[in-house]
Write a protein that holds these residues in place. Structure first.
Motif, mmCIF file in Angstrom:
data_model
loop_
_atom_site.group_PDB
_atom_site.id
_atom_site.type_symbol
_atom_site.label_atom_id
_atom_site.label_comp_id
_atom_site.label_asym_id
_atom_site.label_seq_id
_atom_site.Cartn_x
_atom_site.Cartn_y
_atom_site.Cartn_z
ATOM 1 N N GLU A 86 50.806 26.027 -23.298
ATOM 2 C CA GLU A 86 50.070 26.856 -24.260
ATOM 3 C C GLU A 86 48.746 27.337 -23.668
ATOM 4 O O GLU A 86 48.362 28.497 -23.837
ATOM 5 N N ALA A 87 48.047 26.458 -22.943
ATOM 6 C CA ALA A 87 46.775 26.840 -22.322
ATOM 7 C C ALA A 87 46.992 27.907 -21.256
ATOM 8 O O ALA A 87 46.194 28.844 -21.126
ATOM 9 N N GLU A 88 48.071 27.773 -20.487
ATOM 10 C CA GLU A 88 48.374 28.777 -19.464
ATOM 11 C C GLU A 88 48.684 30.129 -20.090
ATOM 12 O O GLU A 88 48.245 31.169 -19.589
ATOM 13 N N ILE A 89 49.403 30.127 -21.194
ATOM 14 C CA ILE A 89 49.712 31.384 -21.888
ATOM 15 C C ILE A 89 48.427 32.023 -22.394
ATOM 16 O O ILE A 89 48.213 33.224 -22.231
ATOM 17 N N GLU A 90 47.551 31.224 -23.004
ATOM 18 C CA GLU A 90 46.272 31.751 -23.488
ATOM 19 C C GLU A 90 45.452 32.321 -22.337
ATOM 20 O O GLU A 90 44.852 33.394 -22.454
ATOM 21 N N ARG A 91 45.420 31.603 -21.205
ATOM 22 C CA ARG A 91 44.668 32.067 -20.039
ATOM 23 C C ARG A 91 45.229 33.397 -19.547
ATOM 24 O O ARG A 91 44.493 34.318 -19.225
ATOM 25 N N ASP A 92 46.547 33.494 -19.477
ATOM 26 C CA ASP A 92 47.172 34.716 -18.978
ATOM 27 C C ASP A 92 47.007 35.883 -19.948
ATOM 28 O O ASP A 92 46.983 37.031 -19.531
ATOM 29 N N MET A 93 46.862 35.599 -21.217
ATOM 30 C CA MET A 93 46.699 36.644 -22.223
ATOM 31 C C MET A 93 45.249 37.127 -22.315
ATOM 32 O O MET A 93 44.995 38.247 -22.742
ATOM 33 N N GLU A 94 44.316 36.320 -21.901
ATOM 34 C CA GLU A 94 42.881 36.655 -22.002
ATOM 35 C C GLU A 94 42.538 37.993 -21.382
ATOM 36 O O GLU A 94 41.894 38.819 -22.042
ATOM 37 N N PRO A 95 42.943 38.331 -20.146
ATOM 38 C CA PRO A 95 42.598 39.633 -19.566
ATOM 39 C C PRO A 95 43.182 40.798 -20.370
ATOM 40 O O PRO A 95 42.577 41.862 -20.448
ATOM 41 N N MET A 96 44.316 40.613 -20.971
ATOM 42 C CA MET A 96 44.946 41.682 -21.752
ATOM 43 C C MET A 96 44.177 41.970 -23.025
ATOM 44 O O MET A 96 44.132 43.095 -23.496
#
Length: 78
Positions: free
Chosen positions: A65-75
């Motif tokens: 979940e943290a990795e998904i949030e991190r990857d979504m942050e720039p978007m």
């Protein structure tokens, strides 16, 4: 819990009818319960997890979940 009702003296058919289950399902649960001898089973052929295994699974989910949030942050910031 349903298996324990069967083992307490009620018939498999009685318990299944009271709970709205198929007697065949209740019979299978009872058989699996007696084969495992652990008092608990997770069903569908999946072994019950130890406390450590459950904690590892929880941490893996949390990391994912943290990795998904991190990857979504720039978007989200563009």
């Amino acid at each position: 819990m349903t298996v324990e009702l069967c083992l307490s003296g009620k018939s498999t058919t009685e318990v299944a009818e009271e709970l709205g289950l198929l007697p065949e399902l209740e019979s299978r649960w009872k058989r699996e319960y007696q084969q495992k001898k652990q008092g608990n089973f997770s069903g569908q052929g999946k072994p019950a997890l130890s406390a450590e295994q459950a904690e590892i699974a929880r941490l893996k989910r949390q990391l994912r979940e943290a990795e998904i949030e991190r990857d979504m942050e720039p978007m989200l910031t563009t």
